[in-house]
Each structure stands twice: as structure tokens, then as C-alpha cells.
Design a protein around this motif. Structure first.
Motif, PDB file in Angstrom:
ATOM      1  N   PHE A 111       0.820  -1.209   0.000  1.00 16.80           N
ATOM      2  CA  PHE A 111       0.000   0.000   0.000  1.00 16.80           C
ATOM      3  C   PHE A 111       0.855   1.261   0.000  1.00 16.80           C
ATOM      4  CE2 PHE A 111      -3.867  -2.366   0.733  1.00 16.80           C
ATOM      5  CZ  PHE A 111      -4.788  -1.559   0.088  1.00 16.80           C
ATOM      6  N   PHE A 140      -7.858  -9.893  -2.616  1.00 15.33           N
ATOM      7  CA  PHE A 140      -7.920  -9.547  -1.201  1.00 15.33           C
ATOM      8  C   PHE A 140      -8.398 -10.747  -0.379  1.00 15.33           C
ATOM      9  CE2 PHE A 140      -7.705  -5.674  -3.474  1.00 15.33           C
ATOM     10  CZ  PHE A 140      -7.012  -4.794  -2.652  1.00 15.33           C
ATOM     11  N   GLU A 182      -7.893  -7.541   5.916  1.00 19.95           N
ATOM     12  CA  GLU A 182      -7.591  -7.480   4.479  1.00 19.95           C
ATOM     13  C   GLU A 182      -8.847  -7.128   3.678  1.00 19.95           C
ATOM     14  OE1 GLU A 182      -6.807  -9.947   6.432  1.00 19.95           O
ATOM     15  OE2 GLU A 182      -4.620 -10.092   6.416  1.00 19.95           O
ATOM     16  N   GLU A 233     -10.544  -3.456   5.907  1.00 19.15           N
ATOM     17  CA  GLU A 233      -9.710  -2.257   5.759  1.00 19.15           C
ATOM     18  C   GLU A 233      -9.136  -2.137   4.344  1.00 19.15           C
ATOM     19  OE1 GLU A 233      -9.564  -0.099   8.073  1.00 19.15           O
ATOM     20  OE2 GLU A 233     -10.361  -1.281   9.768  1.00 19.15           O
ATOM     21  N   ASN A 234      -8.328  -3.144   3.968  1.00 22.76           N
ATOM     22  CA  ASN A 234      -7.520  -3.011   2.755  1.00 22.76           C
ATOM     23  C   ASN A 234      -8.353  -2.923   1.475  1.00 22.76           C
ATOM     24  OD1 ASN A 234      -5.747  -3.503   4.780  1.00 22.76           O
ATOM     25  ND2 ASN A 234      -4.616  -5.135   3.758  1.00 22.76           N
ATOM     26  N   ARG A 259      -9.937   0.386   1.297  1.00 25.76           N
ATOM     27  CA  ARG A 259      -8.914   1.401   1.103  1.00 25.76           C
ATOM     28  C   ARG A 259      -8.478   1.418  -0.368  1.00 25.76           C
ATOM     29  NH1 ARG A 259      -3.325   0.952   4.259  1.00 25.76           N
ATOM     30  NH2 ARG A 259      -2.192   2.652   3.245  1.00 25.76           N
ATOM     31  N   SER A 269      -1.797  -5.524   0.834  1.00 25.49           N
ATOM     32  CA  SER A 269      -1.463  -5.344   2.244  1.00 25.49           C
ATOM     33  C   SER A 269      -0.103  -4.646   2.305  1.00 25.49           C
ATOM     34  CB  SER A 269      -1.381  -6.707   2.934  1.00 25.49           C
ATOM     35  OG  SER A 269      -0.338  -7.466   2.343  1.00 25.49           O
ATOM     36  N   ASP A 270       0.549  -4.701   3.459  1.00 25.29           N
ATOM     37  CA  ASP A 270       1.891  -4.140   3.549  1.00 25.29           C
ATOM     38  C   ASP A 270       2.947  -5.210   3.312  1.00 25.29           C
ATOM     39  OD1 ASP A 270       0.900  -1.623   4.032  1.00 25.29           O
ATOM     40  OD2 ASP A 270       0.685  -2.029   6.182  1.00 25.29           O
TER      41      ASP A 270
END
Lengths: 412, 280
Positions: A157, A192, A219, A222-223, A226, A287-288
Motif C-alpha cells: 500500500f 484480497f 484485508e 480495511e484493505n 482502502r 497489504s503491507d
């Protein structure tokens, strides 16, 4: 009087004419599948098969609009074609009682593992179909633009946000979203889902039974949101009116750097606009964790073999020939120009096919998730996401509605 | 001050302006179809509304070849002609009988003929295909034409029946006195009087049968030999991608004959509908 008698006679003749048209040839195979974009290629395949087996007549019928409705009508009226189509995964189970298990056929060994896996029933057994193509799903991007501006293809991200800033600064729209198409959402969302769990079919099943919640999976809760928010804010002027055509044009004209929800199937159209363009495919940043940005490989469409066919052996001969002959191999790569569903060293001459294969061999493939839900659910899913992006629903309302639809539509 | 004449004139101008605006509104999608059929794929995708930079006539050449236009055109003609013949013969005779012989049975018959108009096609799709398979009418052009009899007769009978009411019985009687049988009276005296309404029935049914999608998709899509123009146009629509330039061209080519037919006969249809409506 004479006129009327004439008309009546004519009609009687016509009726008799029709009746006599009903002829029964010995070896006929009927194919009724979707995806008319491969119609020309399949006709070539059929013509080639005529050279191998001149006495087999193949009737090929195709339509995209209303395909599921028509298939059900044919099924219910006892007119099931010898070869029909469904999506893989969930629909494998749905039509299992009408279709042959091909595990013991030579073609099963020729099939790519990822493809074969998507042809299994709910318990993971059997091979209940064959694919017309394998596929890659991911984020398609303009390689030339990335190289020119020195932007790194984002895997997390943080990198995505950097890339967006760089493109915005250069006056290039980072994304074309395709958010006007319901299926763009399912294609992106499966990445995701794969990040959220190691067992995608299991998680989907939990959602169907109402046991899983978006809130429990960052995931997704949020992700995923986002990501769509970022695309929405940094995408087309009217994201909800953006379609596959918008994406193709924006990508090909260098107006947008990345497009969402697409795959190798857009390459020919993109190249029709700009033959020189360099494009690539990558996993979405989900994700990160950079390792989770993976392309998805698999087959989303299956051709099923009727288990009540009068010409079962002929049908099996035909599909085995399709999957195992030299011509078959050539057909996938040079005629249909698709991601080969059979094991082969050769590859269709497309940037996205080559890039997809390379990505998968280097970084692995995330599991294909779209196949575990029906398209009825996915349409609702797309509409809910559109309502969320359009501001009619909050995130929590959207999640609640998706959970609800998953139970209602796919839950039985 | 405006004179009365000027006021009327102004009203007319306003009305005409409104009518033209409305017509433009309805014609616009058709204009888009024709417009995009004349653009290469690249231009269709880049801007749907823009006019073609050059006329891409090659779309038409390609599509005519890929659709096998000539053969499919004949398929459409066969289906439409067979359908029309049956609809006209059965519904005009039925309407005549229902109107001239009034008893309990013809009233029931009238009711039974007209009510199917209210039943949505989708509800009996499955049984229809099943039945037609048994009769051997599925998968055949003539068979499909015959099926249209059933779909077309209710509406056509309704239109004919309304019109026949306005034909004085004295005409029948004078024919009878001259020694004509019922069928002769119908064929030589009544049917010619029905000409404007027959034209209406023809036009309405051609527009519908020629361009129908779902029933042909169900019945005649299975072989190249029997496919219709509209069905063939849909092969340019894929799972994700659509070859819009070809799809639009194919649609123009598929629909054009029926539109030309309509334009040629439209003054009759207007006459016919009014005749039936006002006097009936």
C-alpha cells in the motif's frame, strides 16, 4: 375459393416439409457454450477435426447473452447439449449430476494443475470439465509509463500511494477503474480474499453460512475498501461510468497508468489502438506484505460433458484429441491465442500472457477466488460496491449487505 | 398584440418544435448505432459520440462476409414469410367468423384467442421447447415461422375483429344472394376490404418477427444453417470484450431491411390503425 384452398395446401406442405427435416445422423456432437469471442477459433478446430474423423458431425452453438437461462431451458426440456458450459468452482457442483467425471481420460493428464483444480467438485475430487483457456488476473499497467517516470510497480500500500503521487505529479491519471462493470469488482476482490485466508473456499463457505464477518478480516474490511477508495479518488473523471472500453482506451492512449479488474483478454484491443505499447500484469497491492501481491492463475470457465449423451465415446474422442494432439497444442497458442490450459512449453505471443507466466513462476499464484461464488452473487456484490462508491452506502452498510447477499444467494 | 391567427401559428411552431425534439431524442440511439458502425474499433472505444474521422466502410465488408449475410438474410425471409402467411390467414378468417357468427362458442373462442396476449413468454419457454422438439419444429426455419402463428394470431385477430365490425353485413348478404359460399364471400369480398388492416398486421409483425431475439435464440441458434441476422450480430459480444464496431455494423445490417420495409408501408399502417380504432 381456389385462393383459400391454395393457401391451406401451401401450409400443409410447409408442415410436412418441416417434419421430414428431422433426420437422425449417426454421430452428432452438439456443443453449446458461451464466449462467442472464440467462435472463429472453434470453427477452425471443428474443421480440423473433420480431417481426423470425417463421419462425425459437430453442431456448434454459442451465445453470451442469456446463456445461463438458455442452458436451464435446454436442460429442463430434456435437450441438454453434449458439451455445455458453466463457470468453474461452485457451478461444477451445481451441474455435477449432469456431467461426466473426466479424471480417467487422457486429457486430465494434459491439463495444467491450476486448471484441473478448478474443475473439481466441492470435495476437491474429480475433473468435471475442461477449459477453453487458462487465465491470469491482476493489475494491468502501462510498462512504458512506469519505466519512463521511474515508478516502481507497487507491491504494498505504501508503494501504491507513492506511485499514485508520482503519476499525479506527472499529470497522468493513475487508474482507470472500470467500476461501471459489476465483474471488475469480483476480479479485484479475489486478490484480497486470497490475502485474508489460506483457505479461500473455506472462507467463502463461512460467509455463505453467515459465520464470517468482514470486520474480522482486516484485508477485507480495511484493505479492500482502502484500495477501491484510492482507485476511485485517483481514477477516471466519472468512475461509475467507466467500463472495459474506457479502461482499454485510457490504457492504450497513455492517459491512465493502471487498470483494474482486467487480464490478458484486453491485450488485442489495447494493441489495436497502439500497436507499440508495452504493457504488463502484476498482483494488486493487497497489504503491507509485498509477497502477497500475486497474480492469479486459473480457469474461470468450464466446458462440461453431458453424462446422458448418445454419442459419449465420440465426444470423449473429440475432447481428448483437442487436449492431447499436436494440433490441439497449436490451437490454444496460435489460433485461439489464449493462456494455454494444457501443459506446454510454448506460449501465446502476448505481453500479458508472457508476463503473467513469469510472475507466476517467480512469485507464485494466489488462489482463484471468484469461482467459489455464483455470478448472481457477484452481480449483487458489484452493485453494492458501486452504491458504496457512489456514496449511497457507508462501509459498514456495504459490508452488512454483502454478508447478507452471500447468505441469501449462495447460502443454500 | 398578437392576432388570433398569429397565436395559432405560434402554437403550431411550439408543437412542432416539441415534436422534433422528441423525435431527435428517440432517434439518437439509432444515430449512435449507425455512427459507430462507420468507425474503426479504435475510434469507437475512444469516443462513442464523436463522428467518424473517415468512413470505415471495411466494417461492412468484413461483417457481411463473417455473418454470411446473404444466407442469413434468406433465413430471416423464410421465417418472416411463413410466420406472416399463417398469421394473416388464420386471424382474418377467425375474426370474420367470430364477428359474423355470434353465439356462446364464438364468444369463448374469441376470449381464448385473445387472452394469450397477456401471458409472458418466459413462463412457458421450457414447455414450448419441449413440445417443439416432439413435433420437430425446433431447429428448423419453417418450424420457427409456424411457431410465430401462435404468437402473432391473438394480436392480429384482435385488430381484424375490430375492423370487421365496421364492415356492413349488407355486403355479405349481397354476396350470398349472388350465390357465394361463406368462404367465397370472405375470400373475394371481405378480404379485399380488409386490405388496409392487413397491411397494418403485416408491418407490425414484420417489425417484430424480423428482429426477434429470444425465440430464435431458443429454436434456431444451434446451426449456422438456420441462424438469423440478429442472432449472428450477437456473436460479436463476448464474455468481457465486445467488438463494438462489428456489433454495431451487424445490428445496422440486421435491422435495416425491417426499417426500410416499415418506411415504405408506414402510410398504410397509420390509415389502418385509425380505421380500426375510431370505427371499432
Amino acid at each position: 375459393m381456389r385462393k383459400t384452398t391454395g393457401v391451406v395446401l401451401l401450409i400443409a406442405l410447409l408442415v410436412m416439409g418441416t417434419m421430414s427435416q428431422v433426420a437422425f445422423a449417426a454421430k452428432e456432437i452438439s456443443i453449446f457454450i458461451s464466449m462467442p469471442e472464440y467462435a472463429d477459433a472453434i470453427r477452425e478446430l471443428i474443421n480440423e477435426y473433420k480431417k481426423v474423423k470425417p463421419d462425425v458431425v459437430i453442431h456448434y452453438e454459442t451465445t453470451q447473452s442469456d446463456y445461463p437461462t438458455l442452458l436451464k431451458v435446454k436442460l429442463n426440456s430434456g435437450d441438454l447439449p453434449d458439451i455445455f458450459a458453466s463457470t468453474t468452482g461452485k457451478e461444477i457442483e451445481l451441474y455435477k449430476e449432469y456431467s461426466l467425471d473426466l479424471s480417467d481420460q487422457p486429457l486430465a493428464n494434459a491439463m495444467e494443475k491450476a486448471v484441473r483444480d478448478s474443475m473439481a467438485d466441492a470435495n476437491g475430487n474429480g475433473v468435471y470439465g475442461l477449459a477453453i483457456k487458462g487465465n491470469y488476473f491482476g493489475m494491468v499497467y502501462n510498462k512504458g509509463l512506469f519505466e519512463e517516470l521511474g515508478v516502481k510497480v507497487p507491491e504494498t500500500f505504501a508503494e501504491l500511494e507513492t506511485a499514485i503521487e508520482q503519476f499525479n505529479a506527472a499529470g497522468i491519471t493513475p487508474f482507470s477503474s472500470g467500476f461501471g462493470e459489476w465483474w471488475v469488482f469480483k476480479h479485484a476482490f479475489q486478490h484480497f480474499l486470497a490475502a485474508a485466508t489460506d483457505n479461500v473456499p473455506g472462507l467463502v463457505q463461512q460467509f455463505e453460512q453467515g459465520q464470517a464477518k468482514f470486520k474480522d478480516y482486516p484485508e477485507l474490511y480495511e484493505n479492500w475498501f482502502r484500495f477501491v477508495d484510492l482507485v476511485y479518488a485517483n481514477g477516471d473523471a466519472k468512475p461509475l461510468e467507466s467500463t472495459i472500453s474506457t479502461e482499454i482506451a485510457a490504457l492504450a492512449l497513455g492517459q491512465a497508468a493502471m487498470v483494474v479488474g482486467q487480464g490478458p483478454w484486453i491485450e488485442a484491443d489495447v494493441k489495436a489502438i497502439d500497436p507499440e505499447i508495452k504493457i504488463g500484469i502484476a498482483g494488486y497491492p493487497v497489504s503491507d506484505n509485498a509477497a502477497q501481491a500475486q497474480v492469479i492463475a486459473g480457469a474461470d470457465q468450464a466446458m462440461r460433458i453431458s453424462n446422458s449423451s448418445d454419442a459419449e465415446q465420440e465426444v470423449l474422442d473429440f475432447i481428448n484429441w483437442w487436449y492431447t494432439s499436436d494440433y490441439g497444442e497449436t490451437w490454444f497458442i496460435d489460433v485461439a491465442k489464449v493462456v494455454s490450459p494444457i501443459v506446454t512449453d510454448r506460449m501465446a505471443d502476448f505481453d500479458l500472457v508472457r508476463d503473467g507466466a513469469m510472475q507466476v513462476s517467480e512469485r507464485g499464484s494466489a488462489p482463484i477466488g471468484i469461482i467459489y461464488s455464483t455470478d448472481s452473487f457477484h452481480m449483487s456484490f458489484g452493485e453494492i460496491m458501486q452504491a458504496y462508491l457512489g456514496g449511497q452506502l457507508t462501509k459498514d452498510e456495504a459490508c452488512a449487505q454483502i454478508e447478507q447477499k452471500w447468505m441469501e444467494i449462495d447460502g443454500q | 398584440m398578437m392576432t388570433r391567427k398569429q397565436k395559432t401559428r405560434l402554437k403550431w411552431i411550439l408543437a412542432e418544435f416539441f415534436a422534433i425534439a422528441l423525435a431527435a431524442f428517440y432517434i439518437y440511439p439509432i444515430f449512435l448505432m449507425v455512427n459507430n458502425s462507420l468507425k474503426p474499433f479504435r475510434e469507437v472505444i475512444m469516443d462513442v459520440i464523436a463522428l467518424p474521422s473517415r468512413l470505415a466502410v471495411e466494417n461492412y465488408v468484413n461483417v457481411v462476409e463473417r455473418m454470411n449475410y446473404g444466407a442469413l438474410f434468406m433465413n430471416n425471409v423464410i421465417i418472416t414469410v411463413v410466420g406472416l402467411l399463417g398469421i394473416i390467414v388464420f386471424s382474418s378468417i377467425a375474426a370474420y367468423t367470430i364477428n359474423r357468427t355470434r353465439n356462446r362458442y364464438t364468444r369463448i373462442a374469441h376470449f381464448l384467442i385473445i387472452t394469450p396476449m397477456l401471458i409472458p413468454f418466459q413462463t412457458f419457454m421450457i414447455t414450448l421447447l419441449k413440445t417443439m422438439n416432439v413435433f420437430g419444429l425446433a431447429g428448423s426455419l419453417v418450424g420457427l415461422g409456424i411457431q410465430y402463428w401462435g404468437f402473432g394470431v391473438p394480436m392480429a385477430t384482435f385488430i381484424y375483429a375490430n375492423f370487421i365490425q365496421t364492415v356492413p353485413r349488407e355486403i355479405d348478404e349481397s354476396a350470398f344472394i349472388d350465390g357465394a359460399s361463406t368462404l367465397q364471400t370472405f375470400a373475394h369480398v371481405i378480404f379485399p376490404i380488409l386490405k388496409p388492416i392487413t397491411t397494418t398486421v403485416i408491418v407490425l409483425n414484420v417489425m417484430w418477427i424480423w428482429n426477434d431475439f429470444l425465440l430464435p435464440l431458443l429454436m434456431v441458434n444451434s446451426t449456422e444453417r438456420t441462424r438469423t441476422l440478429v442472432l449472428s450480430a450477437y456473436t460479436f459480444v463476448g464474455q468481457f470484450n465486445t467488438q463494438w464496431h462489428y456489433a454495431m455494423t451487424a445490428m445496422v445490417l440486421a435491422v435495416a431491411p425491417s426499417v426500410i420495409f416499415f418506411v415504405l408501408l408506414q402510410k398504410h399502417i397509420v390509415k389502418g390503425v385509425i380505421a380500426g380504432a375510431v370505427k371499432g
